[in-house]
Structure formats: structure tokens, C-alpha cells
Scaffold this motif. Structure first.
Motif, short mmCIF file in Angstrom:
data_model
loop_
_atom_site.label_atom_id
_atom_site.label_comp_id
_atom_site.label_asym_id
_atom_site.label_seq_id
_atom_site.Cartn_x
_atom_site.Cartn_y
_atom_site.Cartn_z
N UNK A 1 0.70 -1.22 0.06
CA UNK A 1 0.07 -0.07 0.07
C UNK A 1 0.85 1.25 0.00
N UNK A 2 1.84 1.14 0.79
CA UNK A 2 2.79 2.38 0.76
C UNK A 2 3.60 2.63 -0.58
N UNK A 3 3.72 1.52 -1.18
CA UNK A 3 4.39 1.74 -2.59
C UNK A 3 3.53 2.39 -3.68
N UNK A 4 2.01 2.01 -3.35
CA UNK A 4 0.89 2.51 -4.06
C UNK A 4 1.09 4.08 -3.90
N UNK A 5 1.11 4.43 -2.69
CA UNK A 5 0.98 6.08 -2.39
C UNK A 5 2.25 6.39 -2.94
N UNK A 6 3.54 5.96 -2.88
CA UNK A 6 4.64 6.58 -3.39
C UNK A 6 4.55 6.68 -4.65
N UNK A 7 4.07 5.84 -5.42
CA UNK A 7 3.83 5.73 -7.11
C UNK A 7 2.88 6.95 -7.34
N UNK A 8 1.90 7.26 -6.60
CA UNK A 8 0.75 8.15 -6.79
C UNK A 8 1.37 9.48 -6.64
N UNK A 9 2.03 9.58 -5.47
CA UNK A 9 2.60 11.12 -5.03
C UNK A 9 3.60 11.48 -6.28
N UNK A 10 4.36 10.35 -6.69
CA UNK A 10 5.25 10.55 -7.77
C UNK A 10 4.90 11.06 -9.31
N UNK B 1 -5.46 -10.65 -11.99
CA UNK B 1 -4.42 -10.93 -12.95
C UNK B 1 -4.63 -11.72 -14.24
N UNK B 2 -5.59 -12.63 -14.01
CA UNK B 2 -6.11 -13.52 -15.01
C UNK B 2 -6.87 -12.76 -15.95
N UNK B 3 -7.64 -11.70 -15.74
CA UNK B 3 -8.29 -10.75 -16.44
C UNK B 3 -7.23 -9.54 -17.13
N UNK B 4 -6.19 -9.66 -16.80
CA UNK B 4 -5.33 -8.49 -17.21
C UNK B 4 -4.93 -7.36 -16.54
N UNK B 5 -5.50 -7.36 -15.23
CA UNK B 5 -5.20 -6.46 -14.36
C UNK B 5 -4.14 -6.28 -13.23
N UNK B 6 -3.96 -5.75 -12.30
CA UNK B 6 -2.72 -5.64 -11.36
C UNK B 6 -3.25 -6.91 -10.30
N UNK B 7 -4.33 -7.23 -9.87
CA UNK B 7 -4.39 -8.08 -8.99
C UNK B 7 -4.49 -7.78 -7.40
N UNK B 8 -4.69 -6.61 -7.30
CA UNK B 8 -4.50 -5.93 -5.89
C UNK B 8 -5.76 -6.01 -5.27
N UNK B 9 -5.74 -5.29 -3.85
CA UNK B 9 -7.19 -5.26 -3.27
C UNK B 9 -7.73 -3.94 -3.15
N UNK B 10 -8.76 -3.83 -2.32
CA UNK B 10 -9.23 -2.68 -1.86
C UNK B 10 -8.52 -1.56 -1.08
N UNK B 11 -7.58 -2.32 -0.46
CA UNK B 11 -6.74 -1.49 0.46
C UNK B 11 -5.92 -0.72 -0.33
N UNK C 1 -4.60 9.26 -2.58
CA UNK C 1 -3.67 10.32 -3.07
C UNK C 1 -4.31 10.97 -4.43
N UNK C 2 -5.12 10.63 -5.22
CA UNK C 2 -5.42 11.20 -6.29
C UNK C 2 -6.32 12.33 -5.57
N UNK C 3 -7.26 12.16 -4.45
CA UNK C 3 -8.09 13.23 -3.88
C UNK C 3 -7.19 14.52 -3.48
#
Length: 365
Positions: free
Chosen positions: A19-28, A67-77, A85-87
Motif C-alpha cells: 500500500x505504501x508503494x502505491x502511495x509513493x507511485x501516486x505521489x510521484x 491478474x487473469x483478466x489482465x489487471x494488477x490483482x491487488x485489493x481495495x486496501x 492520493x488522487x483526492x
């Protein structure tokens, strides 16, 4: 008391790192400069298509798609962290709307268009409601659908239709619909989408027989992501306000030392903390497998909290800035305008409180 309400994060270990990696990616990617947001206000499509493609390349649009459908396969967290971060950045790109459509396309098995959407090459938005403040599907297959965020930039429209005992999914391309837009307070827009004259059963291309369960789930997840976006805006405007209270002087004193302003700031901080607890607890419950009425109840609790608190905190932050807070040139007002748009989106506080009480009524021990 939940772990989140007690001040303990609902995610830990490897999950917390993800989750923190997602935040860092978004902020960047999104940055902190609101000049970009100001430049896009009251224009069409009102968002940066290039940045939306970058979001797709980063895996954001398909974050919760398997991931089977082509997505990232992560969760709502991870999804609520990204929406938060988008907000915080006031990003106008229709990330939540595209994620909603990705959920439906995955359920429909529409792999080609789903791949284009996940890559940010197509902007696929879902037109499902024909009146404000509802989570119910439009009653007519042919009538116009309203309140589609940033619809002016859509390349494709998903059109769920009640057919028999199920909900079929139709696909319309941009040239098969007429889209009229109305500006919103934050400088974005909502679109009203009407299919052009057609023949046959339902407009556009029929791509799935019954996505009713997927639509219900997608709308709930979009409502929770919207609550998280409100939370991000609340935290950003509150941090901006605290900084102002620490530096602004009046009558020879820092205004943050005035007790009346301290009380108002403390109330706003409490609203932010309660909203975070509700949003993170809901995300954790969905990731733990909550479904049906249990999932709907906890999502409604989070959205009701965020819709109400979002407006309370935004108004308090503007007021704590005094006269400058009401000017359009000052950034804190941008967060209030965004809250005014997101608070009623996918159901306002009153609707979600009513749904929560219907699904999880209080009982006496």
C-alpha cells in the motif's frame, strides 16, 4: 472497537508495504502542484489524456482487476490508498469511473476493450443512473442517463440494461451517443448520455447477458473509492490550514494560539481521523471477503461518514483561513469545491445512512 478505530492500521507487514508503494507511485506521478488542476478547470475534456495513459501503464485502472483478466490483482486496501492520493492531488482524471468500467468489462469477459482501458488507451465510462442520489439502475433501456463524471472525454460508454431478471451489458462507441455536459463547482463536468436512434433490443452492442452482481459490487467499490478521495482532500486541506494557523499573525499573535480556532481545528482533525477509520475498515472488510449486505453496509457507513465529514472539514478549513480562504485564487477553496462534487456522488450521506440502517439496524442487547 475496530483496529482502525483504535488507532492501529488494518493492514500490516507485506500488505502495508504494498500500500505504501502505491502511495509513493501516486505521489510521484501526480505531484503536489495544483497549477495543473487550475489549468484544466472548465475545459473539455477537463483532464489530461496523457496522464490517464500513464495511470493505465502504472496499473492503476486495473488495480483491483484480477491478474487473469489482465489487471494488477491487488485489493481495495491499495485502491483506497490510490484514490486518497488522487483526492489529495485533486486529480481530475476519471480514475474511479474507469476502474468501475474495468470491473464490468472483466465480468463480461470483454478482453479486447478491457485491455485498451487498462492501458489508458480507451476511456470507458459507465452510464447507469437516470436520476440524482441513487444506487438504482435506470429503469429505461432507451432513455438518457445522467451524472457521468467527465463524460466529455469518453471514447466508449457502458450501458447496463435490466432485461428479464438480470442486467445485460451493452457497449456504445462515442459516435453512437450524444453527450451533453454541465460544469460542476470544481471545474469538472457531469455528462448526460443519450443513445442515438437504434434498432433492435437495447442500444449498442450486447456484450454480456447478466452483470447484475458485478454492477452492484462495482458501484460499492466506486463509492468506497470516492470516500477515500474525499479523505485525501480533507487531509490535504487540513494540513494546509494547520500551516496557515502556525504562521498567520493577528493582533501581534500567531492565530493558532487562539483557543476558539484551536477548538475548530480539533473538531476538523477528529472528523478526518474518524473518516480514515471508516474507510480503511471498509477496505479491509472487502479484502477479507465481505460480500452481499455485509459489504454494502460497511461501504455505506464509510461513504456516509466521508460525505458528511468532507463538507464539514472543507468548510472549517476555508473559515479558518478567513477572507482569503473564500477567494478562488487560494488553493484551500479548491478542496471545498471538489468536496461539493464528490459528497453526493454515488449516493450522499443521507442515502448511505438509510441503506446502512436497513442492512445493519441497531439492536438492543
Amino acid at each position: 472497537m475496530s483496529a482502525s478505530a483504535a488507532g492501529v492500521a488494518p493492514f500490516s507487514g507485506d500488505r502495508a508495504e504494498s500500500i505504501e508503494m502505491i502511495r509513493d507511485s501516486a505521489r510521484g506521478l501526480l505531484g503536489t502542484d495544483l497549477a495543473r488542476v487550475r489549468k484544466l478547470r472548465f475545459t473539455e475534456p477537463g483532464f489530461d489524456g496523457g496522464l490517464l495513459r500513464q495511470m493505465g501503464e502504472a496499473g492503476w485502472i486495473g488495480l483491483a482487476v484480477s491478474e487473469e483478466a489482465g489487471g494488477t490483482g491487488l485489493g481495495m486496501g491499495e485502491m483506497v490508498a490510490l484514490a486518497e492520493e488522487a483526492g489529495r492531488a485533486l486529480a481530475p482524471e476519471p480514475l474511479i469511473g474507469c476502474a468501475l468500467s474495468a470491473h464490468l468489462l472483466a465480468a463480461a469477459g470483454a478482453t479486447e476493450l478491457l485491455g485498451q482501458l487498462l492501458a489508458g488507451e480507451a476511456v470507458v465510462l459507465t452510464a447507469w443512473q437516470d436520476r440524482a442520489n441513487t444506487l438504482s439502475l435506470a429503469s429505461s433501456a432507451e432513455g438518457a442517463r445522467a451524472f457521468v463524471p467527465m463524460a466529455g472525454g469518453a471514447t466508449h460508454i457502458l450501458w447496463p440494461v435490466a432485461e428479464g431478471k438480470g442486467v445485460a451489458l451493452h457497449l456504445l462507441t462515442r459516435d453512437q451517443v450524444t453527450i451533453t455536459t454541465e460544469a460542476t463547482q470544481d471545474g469538472g463536468h457531469l455528462g448526460t448520455v443519450a443513445p442515438k436512434p437504434f434498432s433492435g433490443h437495447g442500444p449498442g452492442q450486447h456484450i454480456a447477458d447478466d452483470i447484475g452482481a458485478a454492477l452492484t459490487e462495482a458501484l460499492d467499490r466506486a463509492a468506497l473509492a470516492t470516500a477515500a478521495s474525499l479523505l485525501g482532500g480533507m487531509e490535504a486541506s487540513f494540513a494546509m490550514t494547520l500551516e496557515y494557523l502556525k504562521t498567520r499573525q493577528q493582533f501581534g499573535k500567531i492565530i493558532g494560539t487562539f483557543q476558539s480556532l484551536q477548538h475548530k481545528a480539533a473538531d476538523a482533525k477528529m472528523q478526518v481521523a474518524l473518516t480514515r477509520a471508516a474507510v480503511e475498515q471498509a477496505a479491509a472488510a472487502l479484502d477479507d471477503g465481505a460480500t452481499g449486505e455485509a459489504a454494502q453496509a460497511i461501504v455505506s457507513r464509510a461513504k456516509a461518514r466521508a460525505s458528511e465529514a468532507g463538507m464539514l472539514v472543507a468548510q472549517a478549513c476555508v473559515q479558518l483561513h478567513g477572507g482569503i480562504g473564500y477567494t478562488d485564487d487560494y488553493d484551500v477553496g479548491l478542496y471545498m469545491r471538489r468536496a461539493m462534487v464528490q459528497a453526493p456522488a454515488l449516493g450522499g450521506a443521507a442515502l448511505h445512512r438509510k441503506r446502512f440502517m436497513a442492512l445493519a439496524p441497531e439492536t438492543e442487547e
